[in-house]
Motif scaffolding. Structure first.
Motif, PDB file in Angstrom:
ATOM      1  N   LEU A 126      34.556  40.391  54.193  1.00 55.40           N
ATOM      2  CA  LEU A 126      34.325  41.259  52.990  1.00 55.40           C
ATOM      3  C   LEU A 126      33.042  41.125  52.599  1.00 55.40           C
ATOM      4  O   LEU A 126      32.524  40.035  52.380  1.00 55.40           O
ATOM      5  CB  LEU A 126      35.459  41.045  51.953  1.00 55.40           C
ATOM      6  N   ASP A 127      32.464  42.302  51.833  1.00 54.82           N
ATOM      7  CA  ASP A 127      31.105  42.256  51.352  1.00 54.82           C
ATOM      8  C   ASP A 127      31.178  41.725  49.963  1.00 54.82           C
ATOM      9  O   ASP A 127      32.300  41.371  49.142  1.00 54.82           O
ATOM     10  CB  ASP A 127      30.473  43.590  51.132  1.00 54.82           C
ATOM     11  N   GLN A 128      29.976  41.227  49.290  1.00 57.92           N
ATOM     12  CA  GLN A 128      30.034  40.652  47.952  1.00 57.92           C
ATOM     13  C   GLN A 128      30.575  41.339  46.904  1.00 57.92           C
ATOM     14  O   GLN A 128      31.411  40.988  46.047  1.00 57.92           O
ATOM     15  CB  GLN A 128      28.637  40.211  47.724  1.00 57.92           C
ATOM     16  N   ALA A 129      30.251  42.736  46.768  1.00 57.92           N
ATOM     17  CA  ALA A 129      30.580  43.546  45.873  1.00 57.92           C
ATOM     18  C   ALA A 129      32.510  43.683  45.700  1.00 57.92           C
ATOM     19  O   ALA A 129      33.099  43.730  44.669  1.00 57.92           O
ATOM     20  CB  ALA A 129      30.107  44.903  45.961  1.00 57.92           C
ATOM     21  N   THR A 130      32.928  43.898  46.984  1.00 63.09           N
ATOM     22  CA  THR A 130      34.456  43.783  47.101  1.00 63.09           C
ATOM     23  C   THR A 130      34.861  42.558  46.564  1.00 63.09           C
ATOM     24  O   THR A 130      35.842  42.622  45.955  1.00 63.09           O
ATOM     25  CB  THR A 130      34.624  44.274  48.493  1.00 63.09           C
ATOM     26  N   VAL A 131      34.303  41.575  47.028  1.00 65.94           N
ATOM     27  CA  VAL A 131      35.037  40.170  46.831  1.00 65.94           C
ATOM     28  C   VAL A 131      34.937  39.892  45.180  1.00 65.94           C
ATOM     29  O   VAL A 131      35.953  39.494  44.535  1.00 65.94           O
ATOM     30  CB  VAL A 131      34.258  39.011  47.482  1.00 65.94           C
ATOM     31  N   GLU A 132      33.738  40.218  44.654  1.00 62.15           N
ATOM     32  CA  GLU A 132      33.658  39.966  43.157  1.00 62.15           C
ATOM     33  C   GLU A 132      34.527  40.870  42.498  1.00 62.15           C
ATOM     34  O   GLU A 132      35.018  40.555  41.283  1.00 62.15           O
ATOM     35  CB  GLU A 132      32.059  40.460  42.869  1.00 62.15           C
ATOM     36  N   TYR A 133      34.628  42.260  42.854  1.00 63.34           N
ATOM     37  CA  TYR A 133      35.339  42.797  41.882  1.00 63.34           C
ATOM     38  C   TYR A 133      37.143  42.491  42.301  1.00 63.34           C
ATOM     39  O   TYR A 133      37.782  42.488  41.236  1.00 63.34           O
ATOM     40  CB  TYR A 133      35.332  44.421  42.557  1.00 63.34           C
ATOM     41  N   LEU A 134      37.328  42.264  43.250  1.00 66.58           N
ATOM     42  CA  LEU A 134      38.854  41.975  43.698  1.00 66.58           C
ATOM     43  C   LEU A 134      39.200  40.556  42.732  1.00 66.58           C
ATOM     44  O   LEU A 134      40.001  40.401  42.054  1.00 66.58           O
ATOM     45  CB  LEU A 134      39.341  41.552  45.138  1.00 66.58           C
ATOM     46  N   VAL A 135      38.079  39.550  42.804  1.00 66.35           N
ATOM     47  CA  VAL A 135      38.362  38.260  42.101  1.00 66.35           C
ATOM     48  C   VAL A 135      38.534  38.747  40.629  1.00 66.35           C
ATOM     49  O   VAL A 135      39.365  38.137  39.882  1.00 66.35           O
ATOM     50  CB  VAL A 135      37.478  37.213  42.500  1.00 66.35           C
ATOM     51  N   GLY A 136      37.659  39.399  40.147  1.00 70.77           N
ATOM     52  CA  GLY A 136      37.474  39.797  38.801  1.00 70.77           C
ATOM     53  C   GLY A 136      39.053  40.581  38.371  1.00 70.77           C
ATOM     54  O   GLY A 136      39.525  40.212  37.284  1.00 70.77           O
ATOM     55  N   GLN A 137      39.400  41.264  39.093  1.00 69.92           N
ATOM     56  CA  GLN A 137      40.679  42.020  38.974  1.00 69.92           C
ATOM     57  C   GLN A 137      41.868  41.068  38.998  1.00 69.92           C
ATOM     58  O   GLN A 137      42.783  41.011  38.037  1.00 69.92           O
ATOM     59  CB  GLN A 137      41.099  43.041  39.730  1.00 69.92           C
ATOM     60  N   LEU A 138      41.876  39.954  39.850  1.00 70.35           N
ATOM     61  CA  LEU A 138      42.866  39.106  40.003  1.00 70.35           C
ATOM     62  C   LEU A 138      43.081  37.936  38.912  1.00 70.35           C
ATOM     63  O   LEU A 138      43.884  37.732  38.375  1.00 70.35           O
ATOM     64  CB  LEU A 138      42.874  38.573  41.333  1.00 70.35           C
ATOM     65  N   VAL A 139      41.832  37.516  38.398  1.00 68.02           N
ATOM     66  CA  VAL A 139      41.999  36.444  37.471  1.00 68.02           C
ATOM     67  C   VAL A 139      41.619  36.982  36.020  1.00 68.02           C
ATOM     68  O   VAL A 139      42.210  36.488  34.966  1.00 68.02           O
ATOM     69  CB  VAL A 139      40.260  35.957  37.648  1.00 68.02           C
TER      70      VAL A 139
ATOM     71  N   LYS B 273      48.111  47.898  43.479  1.00 74.20           N
ATOM     72  CA  LYS B 273      47.189  48.510  44.218  1.00 74.20           C
ATOM     73  C   LYS B 273      46.048  48.772  43.598  1.00 74.20           C
ATOM     74  O   LYS B 273      45.902  49.478  42.539  1.00 74.20           O
ATOM     75  CB  LYS B 273      47.572  49.924  44.588  1.00 74.20           C
ATOM     76  N   ILE B 274      44.786  48.244  43.997  1.00 72.26           N
ATOM     77  CA  ILE B 274      43.549  48.155  43.370  1.00 72.26           C
ATOM     78  C   ILE B 274      42.731  49.237  44.300  1.00 72.26           C
ATOM     79  O   ILE B 274      42.305  48.958  45.454  1.00 72.26           O
ATOM     80  CB  ILE B 274      42.964  46.854  43.270  1.00 72.26           C
ATOM     81  N   TYR B 275      42.097  50.197  43.722  1.00 73.87           N
ATOM     82  CA  TYR B 275      41.081  50.939  44.403  1.00 73.87           C
ATOM     83  C   TYR B 275      39.837  50.410  43.974  1.00 73.87           C
ATOM     84  O   TYR B 275      39.434  50.015  43.058  1.00 73.87           O
ATOM     85  CB  TYR B 275      41.196  52.709  43.910  1.00 73.87           C
ATOM     86  N   LEU B 276      38.809  50.336  45.169  1.00 78.80           N
ATOM     87  CA  LEU B 276      37.626  49.860  44.843  1.00 78.80           C
ATOM     88  C   LEU B 276      36.540  51.081  44.433  1.00 78.80           C
ATOM     89  O   LEU B 276      36.448  51.969  45.098  1.00 78.80           O
ATOM     90  CB  LEU B 276      37.031  49.367  46.184  1.00 78.80           C
ATOM     91  N   PRO B 277      36.167  50.557  43.397  1.00 78.45           N
ATOM     92  CA  PRO B 277      35.140  51.693  42.676  1.00 78.45           C
ATOM     93  C   PRO B 277      33.985  52.085  43.536  1.00 78.45           C
ATOM     94  O   PRO B 277      33.218  53.028  43.328  1.00 78.45           O
ATOM     95  CB  PRO B 277      34.757  51.048  41.491  1.00 78.45           C
ATOM     96  N   HIS B 278      33.621  50.991  44.329  1.00 77.56           N
ATOM     97  CA  HIS B 278      32.364  51.572  45.179  1.00 77.56           C
ATOM     98  C   HIS B 278      32.407  51.816  46.512  1.00 77.56           C
ATOM     99  O   HIS B 278      31.631  52.088  47.092  1.00 77.56           O
ATOM    100  CB  HIS B 278      31.355  49.976  45.184  1.00 77.56           C
ATOM    101  N   GLU B 279      33.863  51.972  46.772  1.00 76.59           N
ATOM    102  CA  GLU B 279      34.038  52.565  48.234  1.00 76.59           C
ATOM    103  C   GLU B 279      35.190  53.600  47.850  1.00 76.59           C
ATOM    104  O   GLU B 279      36.367  53.535  47.804  1.00 76.59           O
ATOM    105  CB  GLU B 279      34.688  51.441  49.314  1.00 76.59           C
ATOM    106  N   GLU B 280      34.862  55.025  48.009  1.00 75.02           N
ATOM    107  CA  GLU B 280      35.726  55.847  47.906  1.00 75.02           C
ATOM    108  C   GLU B 280      36.961  55.961  48.637  1.00 75.02           C
ATOM    109  O   GLU B 280      36.842  56.032  49.725  1.00 75.02           O
ATOM    110  CB  GLU B 280      35.146  57.480  47.804  1.00 75.02           C
ATOM    111  N   GLY B 281      38.129  56.009  48.135  1.00 73.98           N
ATOM    112  CA  GLY B 281      39.459  56.103  48.843  1.00 73.98           C
ATOM    113  C   GLY B 281      39.799  54.756  49.346  1.00 73.98           C
ATOM    114  O   GLY B 281      40.705  54.628  50.014  1.00 73.98           O
ATOM    115  N   VAL B 282      39.159  53.670  49.053  1.00 69.36           N
ATOM    116  CA  VAL B 282      39.184  52.402  49.901  1.00 69.36           C
ATOM    117  C   VAL B 282      40.381  51.606  48.631  1.00 69.36           C
ATOM    118  O   VAL B 282      40.054  51.561  47.464  1.00 69.36           O
ATOM    119  CB  VAL B 282      38.405  51.655  50.114  1.00 69.36           C
ATOM    120  N   TRP B 283      41.380  51.113  48.978  1.00 67.34           N
ATOM    121  CA  TRP B 283      42.180  50.319  48.240  1.00 67.34           C
ATOM    122  C   TRP B 283      42.767  49.045  48.871  1.00 67.34           C
ATOM    123  O   TRP B 283      42.766  48.630  50.094  1.00 67.34           O
ATOM    124  CB  TRP B 283      43.574  51.113  47.851  1.00 67.34           C
ATOM    125  N   MET B 284      43.307  48.059  47.839  1.00 71.62           N
ATOM    126  CA  MET B 284      43.604  46.692  48.128  1.00 71.62           C
ATOM    127  C   MET B 284      44.855  46.537  47.641  1.00 71.62           C
ATOM    128  O   MET B 284      44.993  46.842  46.417  1.00 71.62           O
ATOM    129  CB  MET B 284      42.766  45.590  48.002  1.00 71.62           C
TER     130      MET B 284
END
Length: 128
Positions: free
Chosen positions: A97-110, A10-21
């Motif tokens: 999904l916005d650019q910030a979310t995509v970049e953060y998630l890809v960074g976390q996965l890779v 479970k990854i919480y997005l630092p740029h969206e409070e309370g949002v997780w993937m």
């Protein structure tokens, strides 16, 4: 753990409070698929000047980003399991999904070996 098909994070997005993937950890096969998809897109781009106009117009390059090692949509489509948004998790919504979310998630996965600070924002679990 060597098998990734049941390991989720479970990854919480630092740029969206309370949002997780909730994501499944990418296997080597998924990473290879995403890298190959990115390479194929780059190859098509390089051949644009030799294609006819009709053939070039048929290419869907909307999901390709210059300079990326992995095709972001392939990676997210294969690894996203669940999210906290009200909208359902669908390929169409992944594309929104916005650019910030995509970049953060890809960074976390890779980059799973990331800093300890990043690991504090995640929760590991097993799919049962």
């Amino acid at each position: 753990m060597s098998l990734t098909n049941k390991l989720t994070q479970k990854i919480y997005l630092p740029h969206e409070e309370g949002v997780w993937m909730m994501v499944r950890m990418p296997s080597l096969a998924i990473l290879t698929e995403a890298r190959n998809a990115q390479g194929m897109q780059a190859l098509m781009i390089s051949k644009l000047d030799t294609m006819g106009l009709e053939e070039a117009q048929k290419l869907d390059l909307s999901l390709w980003r210059v300079g990326d090692d992995y095709h972001w949509f392939t990676l997210l489509q294969r690894c996203l399991v669940e999210w906290s948004y009200d909208e359902p998790l669908t390929p169409e919504n992944i594309k929104e999904l916005d650019q910030a979310t995509v970049e953060y998630l890809v960074g976390q996965l890779v980059h799973q070996e990331g800093a300890e600070e990043e690991k504090k924002d995640t929760e590991l679990s097993m799919i049962t």
